[in-house]
Design a protein around this motif. Structure first.
Motif, PDB file in Angstrom:
ATOM      1  N   LEU A 150       1.001  -1.190  -0.059  1.00  0.00           N
ATOM      2  CA  LEU A 150       0.023   0.175  -0.033  1.00  0.00           C
ATOM      3  C   LEU A 150       0.913   1.157  -0.106  1.00  0.00           C
ATOM      4  O   LEU A 150       1.947   1.561   0.912  1.00  0.00           O
ATOM      5  CB  LEU A 150      -0.920   0.070   1.342  1.00  0.00           C
ATOM      6  CG  LEU A 150      -2.134   0.922   1.304  1.00  0.00           C
ATOM      7  CD1 LEU A 150      -3.154   0.420   0.082  1.00  0.00           C
ATOM      8  CD2 LEU A 150      -2.779   0.963   2.680  1.00  0.00           C
ATOM      9  N   THR A 151       0.686   2.278  -0.791  1.00  0.00           N
ATOM     10  CA  THR A 151       1.267   3.380  -1.014  1.00  0.00           C
ATOM     11  C   THR A 151       0.284   4.625  -1.044  1.00  0.00           C
ATOM     12  O   THR A 151      -0.726   4.544  -1.565  1.00  0.00           O
ATOM     13  CB  THR A 151       2.074   3.211  -2.227  1.00  0.00           C
ATOM     14  OG1 THR A 151       3.088   2.407  -2.148  1.00  0.00           O
ATOM     15  CG2 THR A 151       2.726   4.665  -2.362  1.00  0.00           C
ATOM     16  N   LYS A 152       0.767   5.698  -0.466  1.00  0.00           N
ATOM     17  CA  LYS A 152      -0.195   6.553  -0.353  1.00  0.00           C
ATOM     18  C   LYS A 152       0.847   8.263  -0.719  1.00  0.00           C
ATOM     19  O   LYS A 152       1.696   8.453   0.052  1.00  0.00           O
ATOM     20  CB  LYS A 152      -0.965   7.117   0.826  1.00  0.00           C
ATOM     21  CG  LYS A 152      -1.768   8.343   0.875  1.00  0.00           C
ATOM     22  CD  LYS A 152      -2.859   8.322  -0.460  1.00  0.00           C
ATOM     23  CE  LYS A 152      -3.798   9.361  -0.208  1.00  0.00           C
ATOM     24  NZ  LYS A 152      -4.736   9.462  -1.039  1.00  0.00           N
TER      25      LYS A 152
ATOM     26  N   THR B 152      -3.976   8.749   7.862  1.00  0.00           N
ATOM     27  CA  THR B 152      -4.133   8.253   6.390  1.00  0.00           C
ATOM     28  C   THR B 152      -4.441   6.976   6.129  1.00  0.00           C
ATOM     29  O   THR B 152      -5.421   6.457   5.571  1.00  0.00           O
ATOM     30  CB  THR B 152      -3.114   8.939   5.602  1.00  0.00           C
ATOM     31  OG1 THR B 152      -2.883  10.448   5.990  1.00  0.00           O
ATOM     32  CG2 THR B 152      -3.390   8.550   4.020  1.00  0.00           C
ATOM     33  N   LEU B 153      -3.692   6.110   6.880  1.00  0.00           N
ATOM     34  CA  LEU B 153      -3.762   4.480   6.705  1.00  0.00           C
ATOM     35  C   LEU B 153      -5.209   4.309   7.202  1.00  0.00           C
ATOM     36  O   LEU B 153      -6.073   3.360   6.487  1.00  0.00           O
ATOM     37  CB  LEU B 153      -2.512   4.056   7.441  1.00  0.00           C
ATOM     38  CG  LEU B 153      -2.844   2.389   7.520  1.00  0.00           C
ATOM     39  CD1 LEU B 153      -2.900   1.620   5.918  1.00  0.00           C
ATOM     40  CD2 LEU B 153      -1.434   1.781   8.379  1.00  0.00           C
TER      41      LEU B 153
ATOM     42  N   ILE C 125      -7.982   5.182   4.692  1.00  0.00           N
ATOM     43  CA  ILE C 125      -7.979   3.967   3.694  1.00  0.00           C
ATOM     44  C   ILE C 125      -8.761   2.582   4.181  1.00  0.00           C
ATOM     45  O   ILE C 125      -9.406   2.149   3.387  1.00  0.00           O
ATOM     46  CB  ILE C 125      -6.513   3.733   3.120  1.00  0.00           C
ATOM     47  CG1 ILE C 125      -5.922   4.990   2.542  1.00  0.00           C
ATOM     48  CG2 ILE C 125      -6.484   2.803   2.199  1.00  0.00           C
ATOM     49  CD1 ILE C 125      -4.525   5.129   1.943  1.00  0.00           C
TER      50      ILE C 125
ATOM     51  N   GLU D  33      -8.540   6.831  -0.594  1.00  0.00           N
ATOM     52  CA  GLU D  33      -7.896   5.773  -1.584  1.00  0.00           C
ATOM     53  C   GLU D  33      -6.290   5.880  -1.499  1.00  0.00           C
ATOM     54  O   GLU D  33      -5.887   7.017  -1.509  1.00  0.00           O
ATOM     55  CB  GLU D  33      -8.605   6.287  -2.947  1.00  0.00           C
ATOM     56  CG  GLU D  33     -10.059   6.012  -3.210  1.00  0.00           C
ATOM     57  CD  GLU D  33     -10.456   6.227  -4.581  1.00  0.00           C
ATOM     58  OE1 GLU D  33      -9.661   6.381  -5.617  1.00  0.00           O
ATOM     59  OE2 GLU D  33     -11.604   6.052  -4.924  1.00  0.00           O
ATOM     60  N   SER D  34      -5.925   4.731  -1.835  1.00  0.00           N
ATOM     61  CA  SER D  34      -4.353   4.501  -1.942  1.00  0.00           C
ATOM     62  C   SER D  34      -3.991   5.093  -3.478  1.00  0.00           C
ATOM     63  O   SER D  34      -4.510   5.221  -4.204  1.00  0.00           O
ATOM     64  CB  SER D  34      -3.999   3.257  -1.534  1.00  0.00           C
ATOM     65  OG  SER D  34      -4.572   2.153  -2.485  1.00  0.00           O
ATOM     66  N   SER D  35      -2.596   5.233  -3.173  1.00  0.00           N
ATOM     67  CA  SER D  35      -2.007   5.649  -4.734  1.00  0.00           C
ATOM     68  C   SER D  35      -1.621   4.295  -5.395  1.00  0.00           C
ATOM     69  O   SER D  35      -1.739   4.325  -6.475  1.00  0.00           O
ATOM     70  CB  SER D  35      -0.987   6.602  -4.629  1.00  0.00           C
ATOM     71  OG  SER D  35      -1.355   7.735  -3.718  1.00  0.00           O
TER      72      SER D  35
END
Length: 672
Positions: A9-11, A44-45, A48, A54-56
């Motif tokens: 997972l990336t944001k 933020t996590l 999500i 939404e994640s990136s």
């Protein structure tokens, strides 16, 4: 079974990664506490995971049918009505069943055929908690600090803190499979936090919790997920276990780094000696391999490169086949940095070079409050040199007022405060009144250290995590955490031997809290501390001063917070058992010895001894049965008890009660 699985997972916001490549799994029954410095993306996590953001990149996979509930830091209602309505609406299906039962009850008078339908519906209603849901509502609202008078308050008229507590109450009552809680203790006093700890420990669902409350995490979490800039770590156990494991991992990684770097330097020694000698081919082969390894370390990190066992680098790393010069390879090896991540943090030091007298603070017949409002009465207390007293109590109880009375900023309503000799007092105010909102950070430090050059001030502020242009910000532009750090930086410039600290950990992230805790543990002076941070209290306080606004008194407990809590829980349990015994049987049994003794002259000695023994046996048995009943009643009061367990425990309670009735009747028969 995993309720949620997170993979890579990336944001990102623009070109900036908030976090990257996070992977974790949330199992049924797990209590995952998320920790880390401010700004690494904990909230933020959570958003999500809740589906609010939404994640990136990466994926979040939820098991089919999983119900989750999300408490944000600024929880809000999307509904009207009263507090009671909000909680009552959770049980809409049960209320419909209840109304249907009432309808069928009326029909049964004229239509017996509906009895079978009624019986089945009643069974479903009971197993779903239909007869206990209103009791559950009251228990949860009471636990979170609401009074009965609050039930009819309109949601739109609740304060921000009340709305958050109300939202949390409704969330708990909805009984989701997964709770996502962002700073759930922010608007709770200590008693409400302790109630929530007990609730979560009995609850069977899973929870993901972002919190700066280390004591809370210690009580409820069984996994700690640490988020760091550009990395993450998972630890099994509660917060205390995490601290121990983290220290062990850091030590082990540093040892591996130093050992492997030493091996590299030995390889370079061999290369230097042989690059122009007989073993030139072997030396050049080693230099080529080391060149590839250095590039891999620089690109993917020391540990990732080591995982390739010094032979091949990771496939995704682009390395050249060109050989570095011996000098270049040696220089780049020496420049390698340890894989142990160090975070920018406070470099706090609180001085106490000047010794105070042994008696630091003493009160006599002290009453605290304002001219128009009495707050509480203090016992005659004495705080001695190097003691640390923690002043606790609910908001509005008068803790800050007490500190201001000690400082002489407020006159006591009655009695007196006596300060010891040679005191140099440092005061940290909760609202940071000592900071001028119109001054810059440079000007604030300059007001204490007028002889310092601007460069010295900048270096000093850097120790408190202010860098670059931050030093030109005005105080009015700072966040709560930044103001706290600035106030601590000013406090550290004073040579104190008595610290009066009012909520010093407010808005500090956990790494900063840990630094402050360590500094206070090492402080050689005396401390009077106001805080909701029970982990800090447990670590540094030698005595607890607790204000009870209900009876208007402050009590003193000599010991740690954990010892105070254990003693309080024991007293509550003993009081509960005493209440259960107060049904009359105790008073009946207590009089038996005097009654038997009065009959001595009427029976022979042998018969009297037999009777006394029998009565004593009955007394013991009745006391045992009373204790069993009290324990069963205590279990039945649990808000998290399943319906099946309620039925089982109720049947056992009925059986024990019947047995005690028999024994009491037998005991009464002995009195004839």
């Amino acid at each position: 079974m995993a309720l949620i699985t997170v993979s890579s997972l990336t944001k990102s916001y623009g070109a900036t990664d908030i976090f990257a490549n996070l992977t974790l799994s949330i199992e049924k029954g797990s209590r995952l506490g998320i920790v880390g410095p401010n700004g690494v993306g904990k909230t933020t996590l959570l958003r999500i995971l809740a589906g609010e953001d939404e994640s990136s990149a990466g994926t979040v996979t939820r098991s089919r049918g999983v119900r989750s509930g999300y408490l944000s830091q600024e929880a809000d209602f999307k509904m009207d009505g009263t507090l009671w309505d909000a909680c009552h609406s959770v049980f809409e299906n049960l209320i419909k069943q209840q109304n249907e039962l009432h309808r069928l009850e009326e029909l049964m008078a004229t239509n017996p055929d509906v009895m079978e339908e009624y019986g089945k519906l009643q069974q479903d209603f009971e197993s779903a908690g239909g007869y206990t849901y209103e009791t559950r509502i009251k228990q949860v609202l009471t636990g979170l600090g609401f009074d009965k008078d609050d039930y009819e308050l309109s949601l739109e008229h609740l304060s921000g803190g009340q709305r958050t507590r109300a939202f949390l109450a409704r969330l708990l009552l909805s009984d989701p499979d997964l709770l996502l809680l962002d700073e759930p203790t922010n608007h709770l006093d200590i008693r409400a936090v302790e109630w929530l700890e007990g609730y979560l420990n009995q609850w069977e669902g899973a929870a993901v919790i972002v919190s700066h409350d280390r004591y809370f995490l210690d009580k409820v979490s069984n996994i700690i997920f640490e988020m760091l800039p550009g990395a993450y770590e998972t630890y099994n156990g509660n917060y205390t276990a995490y601290l121990k494991q983290r220290e062990e991992r850091i030590k082990r990684r540093q040892e591996v780094f130093e050992s492997e770097k030493e091996k590299l330097n030995k390889e370079m020694e061999y290369i230097r000696k042989n690059v122009a000698g007989q073993n030139v081919l072997q030396a050049k082969g080693k230099l080529k391999r080391i060149s590839r390894l250095i590039q891999a370390i620089e690109q993917i990190g020391f540990e990732a490169a080591l995982s390739q066992k010094w032979s091949e680098t990771a496939s995704e790393v682009s390395v050249t086949t060109s050989i570095m010069s011996v000098e270049e390879a040696g220089r780049r090896i020496n420049a390698l940095r340890s894989p142990v991540r160090t975070l920018p943090n406070l470099h706090l030091r609180l001085g106490s070079e000047k010794r105070s007298g042994d008696m630091v603070i003493r009160t006599k017949d002290l009453q605290v409050g304002f001219s128009d409002k009495f707050l509480f009465k203090s016992p005659d207390i004495e705080l001695r040199r190097q003691d640390c007293a923690a002043l606790i109590g609910p908001n509005g109880a008068g803790k800050s007022t007490f500190l201001k009375t000690i400082l002489g900023q407020l006159e006591p309503l009655a009695g007196e405060v006596i300060l010891g000799s040679s005191l140099h007092i440092g005061y940290f105010a909760q609202a940071h009144e000592g900071l001028d909102p119109n001054k810059t950070l440079l000007e604030e430090i300059d007001s204490i250290m007028p002889n310092w050059l601007p460069g010295q001030i900048r270096d000093y502020l850097g120790k408190y995590m202010f860098s670059g242009e931050d030093v030109y910000k005005k105080v009015s532009m700072l966040s709560g955490g930044e103001r706290g750090r600035l106030a601590l930086s000013k406090l550290a410039l004073q040579d104190t031997n008595l610290l009066l600290l009012d909520e010093p950990t407010n808005h500090l992230d956990i790494p900063s809290q840990e630094v402050l805790e360590s500094v206070l543990e090492d402080y050689k002076g005396t401390i009077l501390l106001i805080t909701h941070d029970r982990y800090l209290v447990d670590a540094v306080a030698t005595q607890i001063w607790e204000i009870d606004p209900d009876d208007g008194h402050m009590t003193v407990f000599k010991g740690t917070y954990s010892e105070l809590r254990a003693e309080r829980e024991q007293k509550q349990y003993e009081a509960f058992m005493a209440e259960q015994r107060g049904s009359g049987s105790k008073s009946q049994v207590s009089g038996v010895k005097s009654q038997v003794t009065s009959q001595k002259s009427k029976v022979e000695a042998k018969e009297e001894r037999r009777k006394i023994a029998k009565v004593q046996e009955l007394e013991n048995k009745i006391a045992e049965l009373e204790s069993t009943l009290a324990n069963l009643a205590f279990q039945l009061e649990s808000p998290m008890l399943k319906s099946d367990d309620v039925v089982k425990i109720s049947k056992e309670y009925e059986r024990v009660q019947k047995e005690m009735d028999v024994k009491l009747a037998e005991w009464e028969g002995m009195q004839g």
